[in-house]
Write a protein that holds these residues in place. Sequence first.
Motif, PDB file in Angstrom:
ATOM      1  N   SER A  82     -23.333  37.302 -45.089  1.00  0.00           N
ATOM      2  CA  SER A  82     -23.198  36.192 -44.140  1.00  0.00           C
ATOM      3  C   SER A  82     -22.134  35.176 -44.573  1.00  0.00           C
ATOM      4  CB  SER A  82     -24.541  35.482 -43.956  1.00  0.00           C
ATOM      5  OG  SER A  82     -24.977  34.955 -45.199  1.00  0.00           O
ATOM      6  N   ASP A  83     -21.717  35.201 -45.837  1.00  0.00           N
ATOM      7  CA  ASP A  83     -20.714  34.263 -46.354  1.00  0.00           C
ATOM      8  C   ASP A  83     -19.349  34.920 -46.565  1.00  0.00           C
ATOM      9  OD1 ASP A  83     -22.515  32.096 -46.494  1.00  0.00           O
ATOM     10  OD2 ASP A  83     -23.323  32.886 -48.371  1.00  0.00           O
ATOM     11  N   LEU A  84     -19.159  36.117 -46.026  1.00  0.00           N
ATOM     12  CA  LEU A  84     -17.909  36.853 -46.187  1.00  0.00           C
ATOM     13  C   LEU A  84     -16.776  36.178 -45.418  1.00  0.00           C
ATOM     14  CD1 LEU A  84     -16.662  39.520 -47.350  1.00  0.00           C
ATOM     15  CD2 LEU A  84     -17.177  40.545 -45.130  1.00  0.00           C
ATOM     16  N   LEU A  85     -15.684  35.876 -46.112  1.00  0.00           N
ATOM     17  CA  LEU A  85     -14.482  35.335 -45.465  1.00  0.00           C
ATOM     18  C   LEU A  85     -13.517  36.450 -45.095  1.00  0.00           C
ATOM     19  CD1 LEU A  85     -13.552  32.254 -47.696  1.00  0.00           C
ATOM     20  CD2 LEU A  85     -14.377  32.223 -45.347  1.00  0.00           C
ATOM     21  N   ALA A  86     -13.382  37.440 -45.979  1.00  0.00           N
ATOM     22  CA  ALA A  86     -12.421  38.513 -45.735  1.00  0.00           C
ATOM     23  C   ALA A  86     -12.806  39.759 -46.511  1.00  0.00           C
ATOM     24  CB  ALA A  86     -11.026  38.069 -46.154  1.00  0.00           C
ATOM     25  N   ARG A  87     -12.504  40.900 -45.928  1.00  0.00           N
ATOM     26  CA  ARG A  87     -12.634  42.202 -46.595  1.00  0.00           C
ATOM     27  C   ARG A  87     -11.323  42.926 -46.321  1.00  0.00           C
ATOM     28  NH1 ARG A  87     -17.478  44.302 -44.633  1.00  0.00           N
ATOM     29  NH2 ARG A  87     -18.511  43.565 -46.515  1.00  0.00           N
ATOM     30  N   VAL A  88     -10.590  43.271 -47.377  1.00  0.00           N
ATOM     31  CA  VAL A  88      -9.285  43.897 -47.197  1.00  0.00           C
ATOM     32  C   VAL A  88      -9.201  45.182 -48.015  1.00  0.00           C
ATOM     33  CG1 VAL A  88      -8.039  41.777 -46.620  1.00  0.00           C
ATOM     34  CG2 VAL A  88      -8.246  42.459 -49.011  1.00  0.00           C
ATOM     35  N   CYS A  89      -8.369  46.106 -47.531  1.00  0.00           N
ATOM     36  CA  CYS A  89      -8.116  47.358 -48.225  1.00  0.00           C
ATOM     37  C   CYS A  89      -6.734  47.843 -47.800  1.00  0.00           C
ATOM     38  CB  CYS A  89      -9.205  48.389 -47.924  1.00  0.00           C
ATOM     39  SG  CYS A  89      -9.352  48.844 -46.183  1.00  0.00           S
ATOM     40  N   GLY A  90      -6.296  48.949 -48.381  1.00  0.00           N
ATOM     41  CA  GLY A  90      -4.972  49.466 -48.064  1.00  0.00           C
ATOM     42  C   GLY A  90      -3.919  48.819 -48.940  1.00  0.00           C
ATOM     43  N   SER A  91      -2.739  48.614 -48.377  1.00  0.00           N
ATOM     44  CA  SER A  91      -1.634  47.988 -49.109  1.00  0.00           C
ATOM     45  C   SER A  91      -1.212  46.731 -48.372  1.00  0.00           C
ATOM     46  CB  SER A  91      -0.452  48.946 -49.213  1.00  0.00           C
ATOM     47  OG  SER A  91      -0.819  50.077 -49.966  1.00  0.00           O
ATOM     48  N   ASN A  92      -1.500  45.603 -48.972  1.00  0.00           N
ATOM     49  CA  ASN A  92      -1.187  44.314 -48.364  1.00  0.00           C
ATOM     50  C   ASN A  92      -0.677  43.359 -49.430  1.00  0.00           C
ATOM     51  OD1 ASN A  92      -2.299  44.576 -45.562  1.00  0.00           O
ATOM     52  ND2 ASN A  92      -4.109  45.120 -46.734  1.00  0.00           N
ATOM     53  N   THR A  93       0.113  42.391 -48.999  1.00  0.00           N
ATOM     54  CA  THR A  93       0.556  41.344 -49.899  1.00  0.00           C
ATOM     55  C   THR A  93       0.574  40.018 -49.164  1.00  0.00           C
ATOM     56  OG1 THR A  93       2.879  41.717 -49.354  1.00  0.00           O
ATOM     57  CG2 THR A  93       2.029  42.842 -51.312  1.00  0.00           C
ATOM     58  N   ASN A  94       0.525  38.977 -49.935  1.00  0.00           N
ATOM     59  CA  ASN A  94       0.737  37.619 -49.471  1.00  0.00           C
ATOM     60  C   ASN A  94      -0.279  37.108 -48.457  1.00  0.00           C
ATOM     61  OD1 ASN A  94       2.273  35.424 -50.189  1.00  0.00           O
ATOM     62  ND2 ASN A  94       3.455  35.527 -48.315  1.00  0.00           N
ATOM     63  N   PHE A  95      -1.526  37.507 -48.580  1.00  0.00           N
ATOM     64  CA  PHE A  95      -2.599  36.868 -47.820  1.00  0.00           C
ATOM     65  C   PHE A  95      -2.972  35.585 -48.531  1.00  0.00           C
ATOM     66  CE2 PHE A  95      -3.689  41.130 -46.109  1.00  0.00           C
ATOM     67  CZ  PHE A  95      -3.739  40.785 -44.768  1.00  0.00           C
ATOM     68  N   ARG A  96      -3.303  34.552 -47.762  1.00  0.00           N
ATOM     69  CA  ARG A  96      -3.775  33.299 -48.329  1.00  0.00           C
ATOM     70  C   ARG A  96      -5.084  32.900 -47.666  1.00  0.00           C
ATOM     71  NH1 ARG A  96       0.910  28.856 -49.180  1.00  0.00           N
ATOM     72  NH2 ARG A  96       2.254  30.083 -50.520  1.00  0.00           N
TER      73      ARG A  96
END
Length: 186
Positions: free
Chosen positions: A78-92
């Motif tokens: 319930s407190d999740l802000l983001a879930r990321v996978c793969g190839s990514n850069t420069n998230f803030r």
Amino acid sequence: SNSYCSKGLLRRDNNGVLSSHRRMGRKYYTNNMDCTWQIKAPSNQMVHLWLKSLSVEYTRGCGFDRLEVYKTLIPQESDLLARVCGSNTNFRWITNSSGVAVKFVTDESLTKGGFVMRYAFIDAKRNNEMQSTRKAINDCYSWERLCNDGSYCIPKEWWCDKIHDCLDDSDENNCSGGGTTCHQTQ
């Protein structure tokens, strides 16, 4: 200082680096990792997270290998802000919380390069500027400085801190005292 995978490591430094594993970029992370970092700022500050590099297995919904960011110290769905996978850069991510959790989870199959993330504590003034103004990646806030190649804006206090944040290393060039003081060029 750099912090590698561990369970429940509490970070109270006003800025730092998190990474999936010690030889990030030169070696793949291992299978079956379950790592959690807790980042606790003073109560009058918020946590600013910057994902510099991510290379993990991609699946729709990020069900296998993933990096998760939570707006509380204890990770709960319930407190999740983001879930990321793969190839990514420069998230803030700028949280409205003085405590966050970052979790890195891998499964038993494919492994890749991992992740590197910076964090810093920001005060209400910086947070208000970021919340009220949407900026392009190379349009810096008053408390940031643009890398010489125009690739990123990074907090001024990250210049000459012995951690390479700019793609062209301009944040660590022209430093005196072994990388502790910058000669200002802007």
